[in-house]
Design an enzyme around this catalytic site. Sequence first.
Site, PDB file in Angstrom:
ATOM      1  CB  SER A   8      -5.342  -7.155  -3.490  1.00 51.02           C
ATOM      2  OG  SER A   8      -4.302  -6.196  -3.452  1.00 51.02           O
ATOM      3  CG  HIS A  33      -7.323  -6.259   0.214  1.00 52.65           C
ATOM      4  ND1 HIS A  33      -7.594  -6.521   1.545  1.00 52.65           N
ATOM      5  CD2 HIS A  33      -5.981  -6.122   0.130  1.00 52.65           C
ATOM      6  CE1 HIS A  33      -6.462  -6.553   2.231  1.00 52.65           C
ATOM      7  NE2 HIS A  33      -5.465  -6.305   1.392  1.00 52.65           N
ATOM      8  CG  ASP A  35      -2.846  -4.293  -0.311  1.00 54.46           C
ATOM      9  OD1 ASP A  35      -3.050  -4.737   0.834  1.00 54.46           O
ATOM     10  OD2 ASP A  35      -3.030  -4.950  -1.350  1.00 54.46           O
ATOM     11  CG  MET A  37       1.893  -1.019   0.965  1.00 54.08           C
ATOM     12  SD  MET A  37       2.862  -2.107  -0.104  1.00 54.08           S
ATOM     13  CE  MET A  37       1.701  -3.444  -0.343  1.00 54.08           C
ATOM     14  CG  HIS A  66      -3.783  -4.776   4.535  1.00 46.48           C
ATOM     15  ND1 HIS A  66      -3.125  -5.765   3.826  1.00 46.48           N
ATOM     16  CD2 HIS A  66      -3.195  -4.752   5.760  1.00 46.48           C
ATOM     17  CE1 HIS A  66      -2.193  -6.306   4.587  1.00 46.48           C
ATOM     18  NE2 HIS A  66      -2.209  -5.697   5.769  1.00 46.48           N
ATOM     19  CG  MET A  68       0.489  -3.582   5.036  1.00 46.47           C
ATOM     20  SD  MET A  68       0.618  -4.391   3.430  1.00 46.47           S
ATOM     21  CE  MET A  68      -0.744  -3.596   2.610  1.00 46.47           C
ATOM     22  CG  MET A 137      -0.041  -9.878   6.435  1.00 47.73           C
ATOM     23  SD  MET A 137      -0.843  -9.292   4.931  1.00 47.73           S
ATOM     24  CE  MET A 137       0.331  -9.763   3.662  1.00 47.73           C
ATOM     25  N   GLY A 142       4.074  -6.146   1.618  1.00 47.17           N
ATOM     26  CA  GLY A 142       4.866  -5.171   0.877  1.00 47.17           C
ATOM     27  C   GLY A 142       4.733  -5.298  -0.624  1.00 47.17           C
ATOM     28  CG  ASP A 175      -3.518  -9.685   1.996  1.00 47.67           C
ATOM     29  OD1 ASP A 175      -3.257  -9.955   0.810  1.00 47.67           O
ATOM     30  OD2 ASP A 175      -3.447  -8.537   2.472  1.00 47.67           O
TER      31      ASP A 175
END
Length: 223
Positions: A8, A33, A35, A37, A66, A68, A137, A142, A175
């Site tokens: 990640s 990966h 992320d 957000m 991913h 979020m 998760m 976060g 994750d």
Amino acid sequence: MSVRIAPSILSADFAALGEAIAAAERGGADLIHVDIMDGHFVPNLTMGPPVVRSIHKVARVPLDVHLMIEEPDRYIEAFAEAGAAMISVHVEAVPHLHRTIQAIKELGVKAGAALNPSTPVGALDEIVDDLDHVLVMSVNPGFGGQTFIQRSESKIKSIRALLDRRGSAAPIEVDGGIDLSNAARVVEAGATILVAGNSIFGTGDPERATRALRAAATLRAGV
Ligand code: DX5
Ligand code: ZN
């Protein structure tokens, strides 16, 4: 089923993402990966489709995106166009999960459902047959560098059992807080995609850390 390592980049130096990705790939990363957000679904902010597009230009392995974010439906197409090979949406963020999962698949992207630590396995009951993967998760989403929540291990087992009962070969991705100390245990529980941020990019040598994580993950599990 063989184990895939998905570094990640959340814990990488954002000014040198190309180098970070290349190092992880030299170490044998199977996926990168990414992320996403939005400062609403989770308190943190990261990046959007333009950055993913740039990452896609330099990465040699598929991008595992991913989301979020709230209202992921608004952005799925943009992330698919930016080069996502896999997209996970949180079941807690979408009211019409079935529609969202189908929309991802129609874009030719693998579709996954992500579960927060407090979300029960039962949230997958009515959607499990449609999923290409499940993302568990093992920290509250976060932030990178948090401690693995032990209970995630039994949750992975329950989800693997659910998938098996329904005849699904969909892989389970884990994750959060994955490192050399717990990699083998989550694989034994049934995870086959291991996301790791801090334990790879928080070290001085992401290439070596990626290699070490795979070795740890496959050691006791014998896969
Ligand atoms: C957390 C992210 C993770 C994060 C994992 O919200 O979804 O992908 O990067 O980082 P580590 O491995 O440091 O827990
Ligand atoms: Zn993630």
